[in-house]
Motif scaffolding. Structure first.
Motif, PDB file in Angstrom:
ATOM      1  N   LEU A  54       0.560  -5.865  11.783  1.00 13.08           N
ATOM      2  CA  LEU A  54       0.498  -5.164  10.501  1.00 13.08           C
ATOM      3  C   LEU A  54      -0.249  -3.832  10.569  1.00 13.08           C
ATOM      4  CD1 LEU A  54       1.551  -5.476   7.650  1.00 13.08           C
ATOM      5  CD2 LEU A  54      -0.586  -6.606   7.022  1.00 13.08           C
ATOM      6  N   LEU A  55      -1.450  -3.824  11.125  1.00  9.04           N
ATOM      7  CA  LEU A  55      -2.221  -2.581  11.178  1.00  9.04           C
ATOM      8  C   LEU A  55      -1.528  -1.493  12.006  1.00  9.04           C
ATOM      9  CD1 LEU A  55      -5.962  -3.700  11.281  1.00  9.04           C
ATOM     10  CD2 LEU A  55      -4.871  -2.231   9.585  1.00  9.04           C
ATOM     11  N   PRO A  56      -0.969  -1.819  13.188  1.00  2.00           N
ATOM     12  CA  PRO A  56      -0.220  -0.783  13.919  1.00  2.00           C
ATOM     13  C   PRO A  56       0.966  -0.234  13.122  1.00  2.00           C
ATOM     14  CG  PRO A  56      -0.753  -2.599  15.384  1.00  2.00           C
ATOM     15  CD  PRO A  56      -1.137  -3.037  14.010  1.00  2.00           C
ATOM     16  N   MET A  57       1.637  -1.099  12.345  1.00  2.00           N
ATOM     17  CA  MET A  57       2.740  -0.642  11.502  1.00  2.00           C
ATOM     18  C   MET A  57       2.240   0.346  10.449  1.00  2.00           C
ATOM     19  SD  MET A  57       4.924  -4.148  10.879  1.00  2.00           S
ATOM     20  CE  MET A  57       6.126  -3.380   9.789  1.00  2.00           C
ATOM     21  N   ILE A  58       1.114   0.015   9.834  1.00  2.00           N
ATOM     22  CA  ILE A  58       0.535   0.897   8.821  1.00  2.00           C
ATOM     23  C   ILE A  58       0.173   2.248   9.434  1.00  2.00           C
ATOM     24  CG2 ILE A  58      -1.489   1.260   7.331  1.00  2.00           C
ATOM     25  CD1 ILE A  58      -1.423  -1.780   6.761  1.00  2.00           C
ATOM     26  N   GLU A  59      -0.421   2.222  10.614  1.00  2.00           N
ATOM     27  CA  GLU A  59      -0.806   3.468  11.287  1.00  2.00           C
ATOM     28  C   GLU A  59       0.412   4.333  11.596  1.00  2.00           C
ATOM     29  OE1 GLU A  59      -2.991   2.138  14.658  1.00  2.00           O
ATOM     30  OE2 GLU A  59      -4.763   1.544  13.486  1.00  2.00           O
ATOM     31  N   ARG A  60       1.508   3.701  12.036  1.00  2.00           N
ATOM     32  CA  ARG A  60       2.718   4.467  12.347  1.00  2.00           C
ATOM     33  C   ARG A  60       3.352   5.056  11.092  1.00  2.00           C
ATOM     34  NH1 ARG A  60       3.457   0.089  15.968  1.00  2.00           N
ATOM     35  NH2 ARG A  60       4.932  -0.935  14.542  1.00  2.00           N
TER      36      ARG A  60
ATOM     37  N   MET B 120       1.846   5.815   8.354  1.00  2.00           N
ATOM     38  CA  MET B 120       0.956   6.829   7.782  1.00  2.00           C
ATOM     39  C   MET B 120       0.811   8.063   8.674  1.00  2.00           C
ATOM     40  SD  MET B 120      -0.143   6.047   4.772  1.00  2.00           S
ATOM     41  CE  MET B 120      -1.505   7.218   4.640  1.00  2.00           C
ATOM     42  N   GLN B 121       1.452   8.067   9.827  1.00  2.00           N
ATOM     43  CA  GLN B 121       1.346   9.195  10.747  1.00  2.00           C
ATOM     44  C   GLN B 121       1.758  10.499  10.056  1.00  2.00           C
ATOM     45  OE1 GLN B 121       3.533   8.527  14.404  1.00  2.00           O
ATOM     46  NE2 GLN B 121       1.650   8.536  15.565  1.00  2.00           N
ATOM     47  N   GLY B 122       0.888  11.497  10.136  1.00  2.00           N
ATOM     48  CA  GLY B 122       1.155  12.769   9.475  1.00  2.00           C
ATOM     49  C   GLY B 122       0.650  12.818   8.051  1.00  2.00           C
ATOM     50  N   HIS B 123       0.106  11.698   7.580  1.00  2.00           N
ATOM     51  CA  HIS B 123      -0.448  11.629   6.224  1.00  2.00           C
ATOM     52  C   HIS B 123      -1.833  10.996   6.269  1.00  2.00           C
ATOM     53  CE1 HIS B 123       3.296  12.744   4.148  1.00  2.00           C
ATOM     54  NE2 HIS B 123       3.905  12.067   5.114  1.00  2.00           N
ATOM     55  N   SER B 124      -2.629  11.317   5.285  1.00  2.00           N
ATOM     56  CA  SER B 124      -3.977  10.773   5.182  1.00  2.00           C
ATOM     57  C   SER B 124      -4.029   9.714   4.080  1.00  2.00           C
ATOM     58  CB  SER B 124      -4.963  11.897   4.849  1.00  2.00           C
ATOM     59  OG  SER B 124      -6.197  11.369   4.414  1.00  2.00           O
ATOM     60  N   PHE B 125      -4.886   8.720   4.265  1.00  2.00           N
ATOM     61  CA  PHE B 125      -5.079   7.708   3.221  1.00  2.00           C
ATOM     62  C   PHE B 125      -5.605   8.355   1.945  1.00  2.00           C
ATOM     63  CE2 PHE B 125      -5.242   4.845   6.952  1.00  2.00           C
ATOM     64  CZ  PHE B 125      -4.314   3.909   6.540  1.00  2.00           C
ATOM     65  N   ASP B 126      -6.267   9.511   2.078  1.00  2.00           N
ATOM     66  CA  ASP B 126      -6.789  10.216   0.906  1.00  2.00           C
ATOM     67  C   ASP B 126      -5.670  10.761   0.012  1.00  2.00           C
ATOM     68  OD1 ASP B 126      -9.392   9.770   1.723  1.00  2.00           O
ATOM     69  OD2 ASP B 126      -9.475  11.620   2.900  1.00  2.00           O
ATOM     70  N   GLU B 127      -4.444  10.842   0.545  1.00  2.00           N
ATOM     71  CA  GLU B 127      -3.302  11.311  -0.242  1.00  2.00           C
ATOM     72  C   GLU B 127      -2.745  10.225  -1.155  1.00  2.00           C
ATOM     73  OE1 GLU B 127      -0.272  13.649   1.957  1.00  2.00           O
ATOM     74  OE2 GLU B 127      -1.549  13.273   3.707  1.00  2.00           O
ATOM     75  N   LEU B 128      -3.114   8.979  -0.882  1.00  2.00           N
ATOM     76  CA  LEU B 128      -2.544   7.851  -1.616  1.00  2.00           C
ATOM     77  C   LEU B 128      -3.087   7.768  -3.036  1.00  2.00           C
ATOM     78  CD1 LEU B 128      -2.722   5.026   1.114  1.00  2.00           C
ATOM     79  CD2 LEU B 128      -0.710   6.376   0.441  1.00  2.00           C
ATOM     80  N   ASP B 129      -2.217   7.394  -3.957  1.00  2.00           N
ATOM     81  CA  ASP B 129      -2.637   7.113  -5.327  1.00  2.00           C
ATOM     82  C   ASP B 129      -2.987   5.644  -5.493  1.00  2.00           C
ATOM     83  OD1 ASP B 129      -2.144   9.738  -6.624  1.00  2.00           O
ATOM     84  OD2 ASP B 129      -0.099   9.353  -5.954  1.00  2.00           O
ATOM     85  N   ALA B 130      -2.379   4.779  -4.660  1.00  2.00           N
ATOM     86  CA  ALA B 130      -2.637   3.334  -4.739  1.00  2.00           C
ATOM     87  C   ALA B 130      -2.018   2.643  -3.527  1.00  2.00           C
ATOM     88  CB  ALA B 130      -2.057   2.749  -6.024  1.00  2.00           C
ATOM     89  N   LEU B 131      -2.356   1.371  -3.353  1.00  2.00           N
ATOM     90  CA  LEU B 131      -1.725   0.516  -2.355  1.00  2.00           C
ATOM     91  C   LEU B 131      -1.131  -0.687  -3.058  1.00  2.00           C
ATOM     92  CD1 LEU B 131      -4.694   1.538  -0.926  1.00  2.00           C
ATOM     93  CD2 LEU B 131      -3.495   0.552   1.025  1.00  2.00           C
ATOM     94  N   ALA B 132       0.072  -1.082  -2.650  1.00  2.00           N
ATOM     95  CA  ALA B 132       0.726  -2.253  -3.221  1.00  2.00           C
ATOM     96  C   ALA B 132       0.900  -3.300  -2.131  1.00  2.00           C
ATOM     97  CB  ALA B 132       2.083  -1.882  -3.803  1.00  2.00           C
ATOM     98  N   VAL B 133       0.877  -4.568  -2.514  1.00  2.00           N
ATOM     99  CA  VAL B 133       0.990  -5.644  -1.529  1.00  2.00           C
ATOM    100  C   VAL B 133       1.615  -6.874  -2.162  1.00  2.00           C
ATOM    101  CG1 VAL B 133      -1.343  -6.525  -2.020  1.00  2.00           C
ATOM    102  CG2 VAL B 133      -0.279  -7.005   0.198  1.00  2.00           C
ATOM    103  N   CYS B 134       2.422  -7.579  -1.373  1.00  2.00           N
ATOM    104  CA  CYS B 134       2.900  -8.893  -1.816  1.00  2.00           C
ATOM    105  C   CYS B 134       1.726  -9.853  -1.787  1.00  2.00           C
ATOM    106  CB  CYS B 134       4.022  -9.394  -0.897  1.00  2.00           C
ATOM    107  SG  CYS B 134       5.629  -8.655  -1.219  1.00  2.00           S
TER     108      CYS B 134
END
Length: 227
Positions: free
Chosen positions: A38-44, A46-60
């Motif tokens: 999961l974490l490697p998928m998230i990193e890939r 998000m490549q080219g983007h920063s977590f600071d750009e996010l407005d929110a995170l959604a999850v099942c």
């Protein structure tokens, strides 16, 4: 911008979206090894983007595999908490239903809950809109079959869909195509658009019934009390 995550069953998926635009998404079906993938998928993604750009995170947040749901929720909580980002919990069953915005049918989202039961919810797909017909529930195959007799076209989707199709042998039901069979990050994002944002502290897994270990412990306590 929204980062959406699912690891609630045999599949795992991550999507980065901006409104209706899909920036990047990944999907794997590798069994329940989400702690490694999961974490490697998230990193890939998000490549080219920063977590600071996010407005929110959604999850099942469930229902689904107890371990898989916990991994997904814990991962999202960790990312959101350190950055003070809001979270959006999404029903796994609702995420499945959002694969079918182009259909006209009743979507029967089913996940295998073992012991001839399914985690299930029904949704109506019509004119690009997904409407919930019932709450998430654990239901027996027999009860679900009886209920589905009253509908027209029904599409089964989810990790319990193939089993459900075999057990619930009705003329009005069909199995979803492979590309729409499982929940994915894009479906999570679509479902999240209709849900409320909450704090990372408030984000919790949603289980429709106790785990096997919890049921065995309860039975053991009952036996000990009777003796």
């Amino acid at each position: 911008m929204l980062l959406s995550v699912d690891s609630s069953a045999v599949t795992a998926s991550v999507a980065l979206t901006d409104g209706e635009r899909i920036i990047k998404n990944e999907f794997v079906k590798s069994g329940l090894t989400h702690s490694e993938t999961l974490l490697p998928m998230i990193e890939r993604v998000m490549q080219g983007h920063s977590f600071d750009e996010l407005d929110a995170l959604a999850v099942c947040a469930g229902p689904g595999s107890f371990t898989g749901v916990r991994i997904g929720v814990a991962t999202v909580k960790g990312i959101a908490f350190t950055r003070n980002l809001p979270c959006i919990p999404v029903s796994t069953l609702e995420a499945i239903a959002h694969n079918f915005t182009g259909e006209s049918a009743v979507i029967c989202a089913v996940m295998d809950a073992r012991r001839m039961q399914f985690y299930n919810a029904l949704f109506k797909a019509e004119n690009g809109v997904i409407t919930r017909l019932c709450e998430d529930r654990a239901i027996s195959a027999d009860d679900l079959k009886e209920e589905l007799k009253s509908y027209g076209r029904v599409i089964f989707a989810g990790d319990g869909a193939e089993l459900a199709c075999k057990v619930i042998d009705l003329d009005n039901v069909e199995l979803a195509s492979e590309d729409k069979l499982y929940q994915n990050g894009v479906g999570v994002a679509r479902a999240a658009a209709h849900n409320k944002k909450i704090s990372a502290d408030s984000l919790m897994p949603v289980y429709l019934r106790p785990s096997q270990a919890e049921r065995e412990l309860k039975l053991k306590k009952k036996i000990n009390k009777e003796n």
